[in-house]
Design a protein around this motif. Sequence first.
Motif, PDB file in Angstrom:
ATOM      1  N   ALA A 278       0.809  -1.216   0.000  1.00 44.81           N
ATOM      2  CA  ALA A 278       0.000   0.000   0.000  1.00 44.81           C
ATOM      3  C   ALA A 278       0.844   1.267   0.000  1.00 44.81           C
ATOM      4  O   ALA A 278       0.850   2.053   0.937  1.00 44.81           O
ATOM      5  N   ARG A 279       1.552   1.464  -1.112  1.00 41.52           N
ATOM      6  CA  ARG A 279       2.301   2.708  -1.341  1.00 41.52           C
ATOM      7  C   ARG A 279       2.229   2.985  -2.837  1.00 41.52           C
ATOM      8  O   ARG A 279       2.038   2.058  -3.646  1.00 41.52           O
ATOM      9  N   PRO A 280       2.338   4.244  -3.246  1.00 44.60           N
ATOM     10  CA  PRO A 280       2.230   4.558  -4.676  1.00 44.60           C
ATOM     11  C   PRO A 280       3.199   3.711  -5.509  1.00 44.60           C
ATOM     12  O   PRO A 280       4.379   3.590  -5.173  1.00 44.60           O
ATOM     13  N   GLY A 281       2.661   3.084  -6.536  1.00 38.37           N
ATOM     14  CA  GLY A 281       3.461   2.196  -7.382  1.00 38.37           C
ATOM     15  C   GLY A 281       3.545   0.778  -6.858  1.00 38.37           C
ATOM     16  O   GLY A 281       4.059  -0.109  -7.531  1.00 38.37           O
ATOM     17  N   GLY A 282       3.032   0.549  -5.643  1.00 41.45           N
ATOM     18  CA  GLY A 282       3.048  -0.786  -5.057  1.00 41.45           C
ATOM     19  C   GLY A 282       2.175  -1.743  -5.862  1.00 41.45           C
ATOM     20  O   GLY A 282       1.259  -1.334  -6.563  1.00 41.45           O
ATOM     21  N   ARG A 283       2.481  -3.006  -5.760  1.00 42.20           N
ATOM     22  CA  ARG A 283       1.732  -4.038  -6.491  1.00 42.20           C
ATOM     23  C   ARG A 283       0.965  -4.905  -5.504  1.00 42.20           C
ATOM     24  O   ARG A 283       1.278  -4.952  -4.321  1.00 42.20           O
ATOM     25  N   GLY A 284      -0.012  -5.590  -6.028  1.00 41.82           N
ATOM     26  CA  GLY A 284      -0.785  -6.500  -5.203  1.00 41.82           C
ATOM     27  C   GLY A 284      -1.340  -7.616  -6.051  1.00 41.82           C
ATOM     28  O   GLY A 284      -1.373  -7.537  -7.277  1.00 41.82           O
ATOM     29  N   VAL A 285      -1.775  -8.665  -5.376  1.00 42.23           N
ATOM     30  CA  VAL A 285      -2.414  -9.788  -6.055  1.00 42.23           C
ATOM     31  C   VAL A 285      -3.507 -10.328  -5.143  1.00 42.23           C
ATOM     32  O   VAL A 285      -3.353 -10.357  -3.919  1.00 42.23           O
ATOM     33  N   PHE A 286      -4.633 -10.688  -5.751  1.00 42.40           N
ATOM     34  CA  PHE A 286      -5.762 -11.289  -5.052  1.00 42.40           C
ATOM     35  C   PHE A 286      -5.963 -12.680  -5.625  1.00 42.40           C
ATOM     36  O   PHE A 286      -6.051 -12.846  -6.839  1.00 42.40           O
ATOM     37  N   ARG A 287      -6.035 -13.683  -4.750  1.00 41.49           N
ATOM     38  CA  ARG A 287      -6.237 -15.077  -5.172  1.00 41.49           C
ATOM     39  C   ARG A 287      -7.503 -15.612  -4.514  1.00 41.49           C
ATOM     40  O   ARG A 287      -7.557 -15.710  -3.289  1.00 41.49           O
ATOM     41  N   TRP A 288      -8.494 -15.941  -5.333  1.00 39.94           N
ATOM     42  CA  TRP A 288      -9.768 -16.450  -4.827  1.00 39.94           C
ATOM     43  C   TRP A 288      -9.695 -17.954  -4.623  1.00 39.94           C
ATOM     44  O   TRP A 288      -8.868 -18.632  -5.235  1.00 39.94           O
ATOM     45  N   PRO A 289     -10.590 -18.499  -3.773  1.00 37.28           N
ATOM     46  CA  PRO A 289     -10.575 -19.938  -3.479  1.00 37.28           C
ATOM     47  C   PRO A 289     -10.683 -20.833  -4.713  1.00 37.28           C
ATOM     48  O   PRO A 289     -10.183 -21.957  -4.706  1.00 37.28           O
TER      49      PRO A 289
ATOM     50  N   ARG B  33      -4.341  -9.116 -10.442  1.00 35.43           N
ATOM     51  CA  ARG B  33      -3.311  -8.221  -9.900  1.00 35.43           C
ATOM     52  C   ARG B  33      -3.781  -6.773  -9.917  1.00 35.43           C
ATOM     53  O   ARG B  33      -4.645  -6.396 -10.704  1.00 35.43           O
ATOM     54  N   VAL B  34      -3.175  -5.974  -9.020  1.00 33.91           N
ATOM     55  CA  VAL B  34      -3.484  -4.551  -8.928  1.00 33.91           C
ATOM     56  C   VAL B  34      -2.189  -3.760  -8.855  1.00 33.91           C
ATOM     57  O   VAL B  34      -1.129  -4.297  -8.517  1.00 33.91           O
ATOM     58  N   VAL B  35      -2.308  -2.465  -9.156  1.00 34.34           N
ATOM     59  CA  VAL B  35      -1.221  -1.525  -8.922  1.00 34.34           C
ATOM     60  C   VAL B  35      -1.803  -0.367  -8.108  1.00 34.34           C
ATOM     61  O   VAL B  35      -2.901   0.121  -8.394  1.00 34.34           O
ATOM     62  N   VAL B  36      -1.101   0.018  -7.050  1.00 30.02           N
ATOM     63  CA  VAL B  36      -1.542   1.109  -6.185  1.00 30.02           C
ATOM     64  C   VAL B  36      -1.172   2.420  -6.865  1.00 30.02           C
ATOM     65  O   VAL B  36      -0.028   2.619  -7.275  1.00 30.02           O
ATOM     66  N   GLU B  37      -2.148   3.310  -6.996  1.00 29.05           N
ATOM     67  CA  GLU B  37      -1.923   4.585  -7.682  1.00 29.05           C
ATOM     68  C   GLU B  37      -1.724   5.757  -6.727  1.00 29.05           C
ATOM     69  O   GLU B  37      -0.900   6.612  -6.968  1.00 29.05           O
ATOM     70  N   GLU B  38      -2.525   5.812  -5.656  1.00 25.61           N
ATOM     71  CA  GLU B  38      -2.448   6.953  -4.739  1.00 25.61           C
ATOM     72  C   GLU B  38      -2.659   6.490  -3.304  1.00 25.61           C
ATOM     73  O   GLU B  38      -3.460   5.605  -3.049  1.00 25.61           O
ATOM     74  N   VAL B  39      -1.938   7.143  -2.382  1.00 23.17           N
ATOM     75  CA  VAL B  39      -2.082   6.844  -0.959  1.00 23.17           C
ATOM     76  C   VAL B  39      -1.966   8.140  -0.167  1.00 23.17           C
ATOM     77  O   VAL B  39      -1.030   8.901  -0.362  1.00 23.17           O
TER      78      VAL B  39
END
Length: 110
Positions: A37-48, A54-60
């Motif tokens: 959770a920082r600008p430019g940070g990446r994320g991934v969500f995995r469902w059951p 995937r996501v990219v954080v744009e603003e915090v």
Amino acid sequence: MVEREVMIPAPAGEVWPALTHSDEVSAWFGAVAEIDARPGGRGVFRWPDGTERRVVVEEVEPARRLAFRWLPFQRTAAGEIVALPSTRVEITALRWRLAFCPPRRAIKSG
């Protein structure tokens, strides 16, 4: 653009950790979530069911605002890549806003 807004009936101080800590984000989305959770940070969500997006954080703005964008594809449990709309999710102190619109800049692959 299609928008949807939801009011969150809780103090901002309680909501912020639920948006920025992976274990709490996981509970909100019903998926195992990892998010930087920082600008430019990446994320991934995995469902059951094995679906992954995937996501990219744009603003915090700590304790006030978090905005991220779902990337325009997801991977199925079978490994197939499925194209989806790029969706911006913007969460402010007490509002959750989804906007289906093109990304601000092109995403380069490779």
